[in-house]
Structures are given as C-alpha cells and as structure tokens.
Enzyme design. Structure first.
Site, PDB file in Angstrom:
ATOM      1  N   ASN A 149       0.892  -1.177   0.133  1.00  0.00           N
ATOM      2  CA  ASN A 149       0.065  -0.200   0.408  1.00  0.00           C
ATOM      3  C   ASN A 149       1.039   1.392   0.188  1.00  0.00           C
ATOM      4  OD1 ASN A 149      -2.713  -0.990  -0.308  1.00  0.00           O
ATOM      5  ND2 ASN A 149      -2.407  -1.793   2.716  1.00  0.00           N
ATOM      6  N   CYS A 170      -5.581  -7.474  -3.282  1.00  0.00           N
ATOM      7  CA  CYS A 170      -5.792  -6.919  -1.395  1.00  0.00           C
ATOM      8  C   CYS A 170      -6.103  -8.270  -1.219  1.00  0.00           C
ATOM      9  CB  CYS A 170      -6.509  -5.456  -1.925  1.00  0.00           C
ATOM     10  SG  CYS A 170      -7.457  -5.191  -0.660  1.00  0.00           S
ATOM     11  N   HIS A 171      -6.503  -7.746   0.593  1.00  0.00           N
ATOM     12  CA  HIS A 171      -7.575  -8.724   0.669  1.00  0.00           C
ATOM     13  C   HIS A 171      -9.023  -8.414   0.511  1.00  0.00           C
ATOM     14  CE1 HIS A 171      -3.232 -10.109   2.255  1.00  0.00           C
ATOM     15  NE2 HIS A 171      -3.414  -8.349   2.715  1.00  0.00           N
ATOM     16  N   HIS A 200      -9.757  -0.787  -1.820  1.00  0.00           N
ATOM     17  CA  HIS A 200     -10.286   0.001  -0.022  1.00  0.00           C
ATOM     18  C   HIS A 200     -11.246   0.727  -0.190  1.00  0.00           C
ATOM     19  CE1 HIS A 200      -6.355  -0.049   2.393  1.00  0.00           C
ATOM     20  NE2 HIS A 200      -6.958  -1.648   1.531  1.00  0.00           N
TER      21      HIS A 200
END
Length: 431
Positions: A149, A170-171, A200
C-alpha cells in the site's frame, strides 16, 4: 519450473501465506523461490521458516535461496511478489500520524490516501521504480504481483510509467460479502456477488442467492443492530445504497463525514479507532518474539493454503486454467464514469495470457463520485512522485477528502512542508 521472487521477504507472516500457498500448489511446488529483504536477520528467519514448510509439506521440492542483492534475486524471475514497507513503524509511520495530529488532523490507518497515504507513496515510489527498472532489465516478461500500500498509487504508477506487467492485489474483495452477511447473521452459502470500484473503496454492487437480491433483507437487519465495530460501512450502505469493501476504520478516512473536531461525539457514536495502525504496529512488535518461536524456531511447522490470490494467479498462468480475481488494473474505460488513467479494482480472469480485466460499465453515480474524491488525490500523488514537484504534493493534500474537511489551505501547505522535512532522506528532493 517457475521462479518466484519475493521482495520484502522479512514480512515473515505474509511470506508464509503467499509462498506456503505456492508450495502446496502442484503446478508451483517445484518452483525456485528467491527471497530478498534489506534486513538480513528477518531474511534469514523467513528462509528458515519457509524451509521448514518445504520439508514438512512439500518433500523439499522447492529450491529456496535468500539474496542480499535485489537484482540477482530478480534474474530470470517469472513472478515477483512485492510486500515492502519503506520507512517502517519508526520513523516514518509515526511521522505520518504525529505531525498531522499537531495540526488537528487525526487518522485511523493512514496507509491509503490522506496525508499518511500520500507520504507513504512518496517514500515507497522511488524504491518500486528502481526495482521496476531492474525487472525490465533482468526479467522483462515477469508479472509483478503488488501487495504494498497505497495500492492504487503504487500499482497505477508502475502500470503507467514502466514497462512492467503488474496487477495490484488486496484481501478486501475476498471477504467483503461474507463479512457483511455475518454481521447481520445471514448465511454465506451459495452467494453470487459483483464488486467494482477502486482499492479499499470498491462497492458490493450486487449480492444475491438463488436469483434473489439480498440487499433489502440485509439493510432491514442492519437497521436493528446495536453498536458494533463496522458502523461506518453500514452507515455508508444506508446513505449511498451499497456496502464498501474495506473496513470502517479505513472508510472513516476516505470520506469527510466522521473525524471532525466540531462533532467529537461522532468518534464515540461510530466507534472510530483513532491511531489504530500505531497500536497494531506496537502489538505486532510486542508479539514478534512469540510468533518467532511459532514460525521460525519450529522445525515441525506446516501450512494450509489460504484465500490469498498470489498462488492462484501463478497457478492459472502456468496451467492455463482460468481463475477469477478482484484485481487492480488501469481503468482505460473499464468503469466508464471514472478517469481512464485511474487504477481501478475490477473482476479479472487469469490464464496463460495474463490478467484480463472485465468491463464493468457505469457505477451508480453517487459511488463513482465518492471514488473520484479519492482518485483526485491518488493521481496527484503519482504526479508528485514522478515529477518531483512540491506543488503536486500540496494539490494532493488539498484535495484529500478528510484533510480538506479539517484544515485550511495554509495549514495543509505548512503540514506538507513539515512532513517533507521530517522524512528527510526517506524522500527524494522536490522543486
């Protein structure tokens, strides 16, 4: 036999998940794994941990080599996984929080946008551009799987300003729908969902089961919840119509409605954990010795494959068996009402040809508008990192939703100047 290079291998837990997954994947379990980190002790620890997993779970079939020379580690790589953190907890992460706090600007995580995210990009970008240039020289056909990030700025800059093939991972996409349903005590079986937006701040656009839209029931149950840890995401869902992928502590920074001196009661009302990332860093440091015994000094260590995308992407490219992910790629018209040069998070199919992103079309306009407020800062942060113009740092901060809702123009510029000075040699020189 693929070669997988892991940059930032001192991130021991993360290396365990991503590389342990690879060793448990038939198409990858005879790979060569190259480990690189600037911290020789953490590099040695990760090598020991992965060797134990290789011996216990993979009959020692993977060849694991640690390198202190990054370029040598990259030579002839097929896949490069990036998980670096430039500047660490001290001094840089502390600086990202403490200087803004002097100006009255509070943050929760500070790693994506906001003043913390801007400066994390600025100190990380030169390092990533350096190894991108090395990849162009010694492994020009390799895929870069970026986990570092701020995802959108770092991945977007590599995609726009280098010749490296890159996707950001990303998760939050994998767990978004399940997290929402569990929060309202609904079954997670048999789901069908669609997610798109930016990292995000991607949106759960559709969620259904057996053809039935689940949103009406979800929203009804959500209204009956008491105080909980995910209140901001639920409020955003009720206000703007859709649930967002990343956590409430992150989302508190991406929109200008929550962290305000004028309304201090919002912090308590919405359960906003100010300075949360600082606490997490301290907790991780404090528990490392315990984890070290579990992960590094454990010759019987084993591993089970996780939900992380990396091994599945590599497997799909090696075997040509398609796999679907939520990936971060250049927009180029995939989402019509976001800028073409933005890095967006959309469904992508992976096969031997690489990463094939899916056309999404138009987001609901209110969601695209929220995304654009973050994209404005992301694009200007990239511009600052590439051009080394200080005015672009100012622009990025001035247009950040949280920063601009709290501080004046003069204070924002002064804060940026103080952040630049405090970072010292962690940043390049700006004109």
């Amino acid at each position: 036999m693929p070669k997988i290079t892991f940059l930032g291998a001192g991130s021991t837990e993360f290396a365990k998940n991503l590389l342990g997954d690879a060793m448990l994947t038939e198409a990858l379990n005879t790979s060569e794994i190259a480990l690189y980190d600037i911290n020789p002790q953490r590099l040695e620890e990760s090598e020991a941990m992965l060797s134990a997993i290789n011996n216990n779970c993979n009959k020692g079939r993977t060849r694991i080599t640690a390198y202190t020379d990054r370029k040598k580690a990259l030579v002839k790589s097929d896949f490069v996984i990036n998980a670096i953190q430039v500047g660490g907890y001290k001094p840089c992460t502390v600086t990202d929080f403490e200087i803004p706090k002097k100006y009255g600007l509070r943050q929760t995580i500070a790693d994506t946008i906001g003043i913390g995210g801007i400066f994390r990009t600025l100190r990380t970008m030169p390092v990533m551009l350096d190894f991108a240039r090395e990849m162009e020289e010694v492994c020009p056909d390799a895929w870069l799987l970026n986990y570092t990030n701020p995802m959108s700025t770092l991945t977007g800059a590599i995609q726009r300003h280098t010749g490296v093939k890159a996707v950001g991972l990303c998760h939050s996409v994998q767990v978004c729908a399940e997290t929402l349903l569990k929060s309202v005590d609904m079954s997670t079986d048999g789901l069908c969902y669609e997610i798109a937006g930016i990292n995000h701040m991607a949106w759960l656009l559709k969620i259904s089961k057996d053809g039935k839209d689940l949103y009406p029931e979800i929203k009804k149950k959500s209204k009956l919840l008491g105080k909980h840890h995910d209140m901001i995401r639920h409020e955003l869902m009720h206000t703007f119509g859709y649930y967002v992928t990343e956590s409430s502590e992150h989302s508190a920074e991406y929109t200008p409605y929550w962290i305000k001196d004028r309304y201090p009661e919002l912090i308590e009302r919405y359960n906003i954990p100010l300075d949360e990332y600082l606490r997490r860093c301290v907790e991780h440091i404090d528990r490392w010795e315990t984890l070290k015994e579990e992960l590094v000094n454990n010759p019987k260590l084993t591993h089970e494959r996780t939900i992380e995308y990396a091994s599945r992407i590599m497997e799909a490219m090696v075997t040509d068996k398609p796999y679907k992910i939520g990936g971060n790629v250049l927009n180029m018209g995939l989402i019509e009402n976001l800028p073409r040069e933005a890095c967006v998070e959309v469904p992508c199919y992976i096969d031997k040809t690489g990463v094939n992103p899916c056309y999404v079309g138009y987001l609901p306009e209110q969601l695209a508008a929220l995304n654009r407020t973050n994209i404005n800062t992301q694009l200007l942060t990239i511009e600052a990192a590439i051009t080394l113009k200080k005015e672009s740092i100012y622009y990025a901060a001035l247009l950040d939703p949280l920063t601009s809702s709290v501080l004046s123009i003069d204070d924002i510029k002064s804060m940026c100047d103080e952040m630049i000075e405090a970072h010292g040699d962690w940043l390049p020189k700006y004109s």
